[in-house]
Motif scaffolding. Structure first.
Motif, short mmCIF file in Angstrom:
data_model
loop_
_atom_site.label_atom_id
_atom_site.label_comp_id
_atom_site.label_asym_id
_atom_site.label_seq_id
_atom_site.Cartn_x
_atom_site.Cartn_y
_atom_site.Cartn_z
N LYS A 14 1.11 -1.24 -0.18
CA LYS A 14 -0.28 -0.20 0.00
C LYS A 14 0.37 0.97 -0.18
O LYS A 14 1.52 1.83 0.94
CB LYS A 14 -1.10 -0.35 1.47
N VAL A 15 1.00 1.95 -1.34
CA VAL A 15 1.74 2.93 -0.75
C VAL A 15 0.96 4.16 -1.72
O VAL A 15 0.29 3.90 -2.42
CB VAL A 15 2.65 3.24 -2.34
N ASP A 16 0.91 4.67 -0.90
CA ASP A 16 -0.05 6.15 -1.08
C ASP A 16 1.02 7.66 -1.15
O ASP A 16 0.79 8.52 -1.09
CB ASP A 16 -0.23 6.65 0.83
N THR A 17 1.32 7.37 -2.18
CA THR A 17 1.59 8.60 -3.60
C THR A 17 1.76 7.98 -5.16
O THR A 17 2.42 6.92 -5.18
CB THR A 17 3.80 8.85 -2.79
N PRO A 18 1.55 8.76 -5.53
CA PRO A 18 2.30 8.20 -7.22
C PRO A 18 2.79 7.91 -7.45
O PRO A 18 4.31 8.55 -7.20
CB PRO A 18 1.48 9.57 -7.95
N ALA A 19 2.61 6.58 -8.18
CA ALA A 19 4.16 6.10 -8.55
C ALA A 19 4.07 5.98 -10.22
O ALA A 19 3.40 5.97 -10.92
CB ALA A 19 4.20 4.70 -7.89
N ALA A 20 5.69 6.21 -11.06
CA ALA A 20 5.59 5.98 -12.39
C ALA A 20 5.18 4.80 -12.92
O ALA A 20 5.59 3.77 -12.56
CB ALA A 20 7.23 6.63 -12.82
N PRO A 21 5.05 4.60 -14.19
CA PRO A 21 5.25 3.03 -14.70
C PRO A 21 6.19 2.78 -14.55
O PRO A 21 6.59 0.78 -13.29
CB PRO A 21 4.57 4.02 -15.69
N GLU A 22 7.36 3.52 -14.29
CA GLU A 22 8.89 1.75 -14.28
C GLU A 22 8.28 1.38 -12.50
O GLU A 22 9.20 0.55 -12.25
CB GLU A 22 9.66 2.75 -14.67
N GLU A 23 8.34 2.59 -11.95
CA GLU A 23 8.27 2.03 -10.23
C GLU A 23 7.47 1.21 -9.99
O GLU A 23 7.62 -0.12 -9.53
CB GLU A 23 7.71 3.07 -9.12
N MET A 24 5.95 0.56 -10.07
CA MET A 24 4.63 0.25 -10.73
C MET A 24 5.74 -1.29 -11.11
O MET A 24 4.56 -2.40 -10.77
CB MET A 24 3.60 0.50 -11.27
N ARG A 25 6.50 -0.39 -12.35
CA ARG A 25 7.17 -2.31 -12.33
C ARG A 25 7.66 -3.17 -11.73
O ARG A 25 7.79 -4.30 -11.39
CB ARG A 25 7.60 -2.14 -14.13
N ARG A 26 8.79 -2.83 -11.55
CA ARG A 26 9.62 -2.67 -10.74
C ARG A 26 9.15 -3.24 -9.21
O ARG A 26 9.43 -4.60 -8.67
CB ARG A 26 10.51 -1.52 -9.67
N GLY A 27 8.23 -2.62 -8.54
CA GLY A 27 7.28 -2.94 -7.50
C GLY A 27 7.17 -5.17 -8.17
O GLY A 27 6.53 -5.68 -7.35
N ILE A 28 6.21 -4.38 -8.87
CA ILE A 28 4.77 -5.96 -9.13
C ILE A 28 6.39 -7.11 -9.22
O ILE A 28 6.59 -8.29 -8.80
CB ILE A 28 4.63 -5.80 -10.70
N ASP A 29 7.40 -6.49 -10.22
CA ASP A 29 8.42 -7.93 -9.81
C ASP A 29 8.86 -8.09 -9.38
O ASP A 29 8.68 -9.67 -8.37
CB ASP A 29 9.81 -6.92 -11.28
N ALA A 30 9.14 -7.49 -8.21
CA ALA A 30 9.79 -8.18 -6.46
C ALA A 30 8.77 -8.84 -5.87
O ALA A 30 9.23 -10.03 -5.24
CB ALA A 30 10.51 -6.33 -6.15
N LEU A 31 7.47 -8.22 -5.94
CA LEU A 31 6.09 -8.69 -5.37
C LEU A 31 6.03 -10.29 -6.20
O LEU A 31 5.56 -11.39 -4.83
CB LEU A 31 5.43 -8.35 -5.25
N LEU A 32 6.00 -10.45 -7.02
CA LEU A 32 5.81 -11.75 -7.80
C LEU A 32 7.16 -12.84 -7.45
O LEU A 32 6.98 -13.99 -7.33
CB LEU A 32 5.78 -11.41 -9.28
N ALA A 33 7.95 -12.07 -7.50
CA ALA A 33 9.01 -13.04 -6.88
C ALA A 33 9.17 -13.42 -5.58
O ALA A 33 10.02 -14.82 -5.70
CB ALA A 33 10.77 -12.15 -7.07
N ALA A 34 8.62 -12.86 -4.73
CA ALA A 34 8.30 -12.86 -3.92
C ALA A 34 7.13 -14.03 -3.04
O ALA A 34 7.36 -15.14 -1.65
CB ALA A 34 8.71 -12.06 -2.53
#
Length: 227
Positions: A14-34
């Motif tokens: 839960k991130v309460d700040t706007p995120a650039a697409p690249e940030e979203m992609r990195r975050g999804i990548d990390a969560l899927l790996a975990a």
């Protein structure tokens, strides 16, 4: 971002700040790996109707590394939309979804290129009350009307070619989707995208899927301060 196992839904981020697409992609990548299992975990993107065309299945995993690949080749990736699902029409959505279990992709109704206005699509789908969903290969300029009409009329499954001017006809698209049970369609598209990664001209790399199970709702909206 949430993880769902049966009826249990857990918030992973839960991130309460706007995120650039690249940030979203990195975050999804990390969560899927975990948290995810490659080739098995279905990844759902809940988006506004105006963002259904986002090529989320092409987002990179392990970007910049020798094993870089796209999200949609490692996981079945689908999009969903909470907009335009009016409560008094929910029974239509549930009725069509109930037919997914006994259907094949051959039961999806074909919406040809000239069937693109809101009224035309609604009339076409109402004539096909037993169809669990639809498929189309219309040009990009007509797809917004198709999305709006299908969501309004309770269509839970929609396959489309994301190309600006798709070249697929009905026979070609049905051949691509195969004859396995319709329940396997997210996995079928994953395999088609894998073939597309090895062949830029493969039409499977352009296919997107709305897979909107009314019995798997989005968790309650978060009260975020960011727009």
């Amino acid at each position: 971002m949430w993880s769902r196992r049966g009826a249990e839904v857990d918030a992973l981020a839960k991130v309460d700040t706007p995120a650039a697409p690249e940030e979203m992609r990195r975050g999804i990548d990390a969560l899927l790996a975990a948290h995810a299992r490659a080739t098995e975990t279905v990844v759902e993107f809940f988006v506004p109707s105006t963002d259904l065309e986002l090529d989320v299945h092409r987002w990179p995993l392990d970007a910049g590394k020798p094993q870089e690949r796209s999200l949609g080749t490692d996981f079945p990736v689908v999009v969903r939309c909470a907009e335009l699902r009016q409560p008094e029409r929910r029974h239509l959505w549930e009725r069509r979804w109930s037919r997914v279990a006994g259907a094949t992709p051959g039961d999806l109704h074909w919406l040809p290129g000239h069937t693109h206005s809101f009224a035309q699509v609604r009339a076409a789908m109402e004539r096909q009350e037993t169809a669990p969903g639809a498929m189309t290969a219309g040009p990009a300029r007509t797809r917004s009307e198709i999305f709006t009409a299908c969501l309004f009329d309770g269509v839970p499954v929609l396959v489309w070619d994301t190309g600006a001017e798709p070249s697929l006809d009905e026979r070609q698209l049905r051949t691509l989707l195969g004859s396995e049970p319709l329940e396997h369609l997210p996995q079928r598209l994953r395999k088609l995208r894998l073939e597309g990664d090895a062949d830029d001209g493969h039409p499977g790399r352009r296919l997107a899927l709305l897979w909107d199970d009314p019995h798997r709702p989005l968790p309650e909206p978060l009260d975020l301060s960011a727009p």
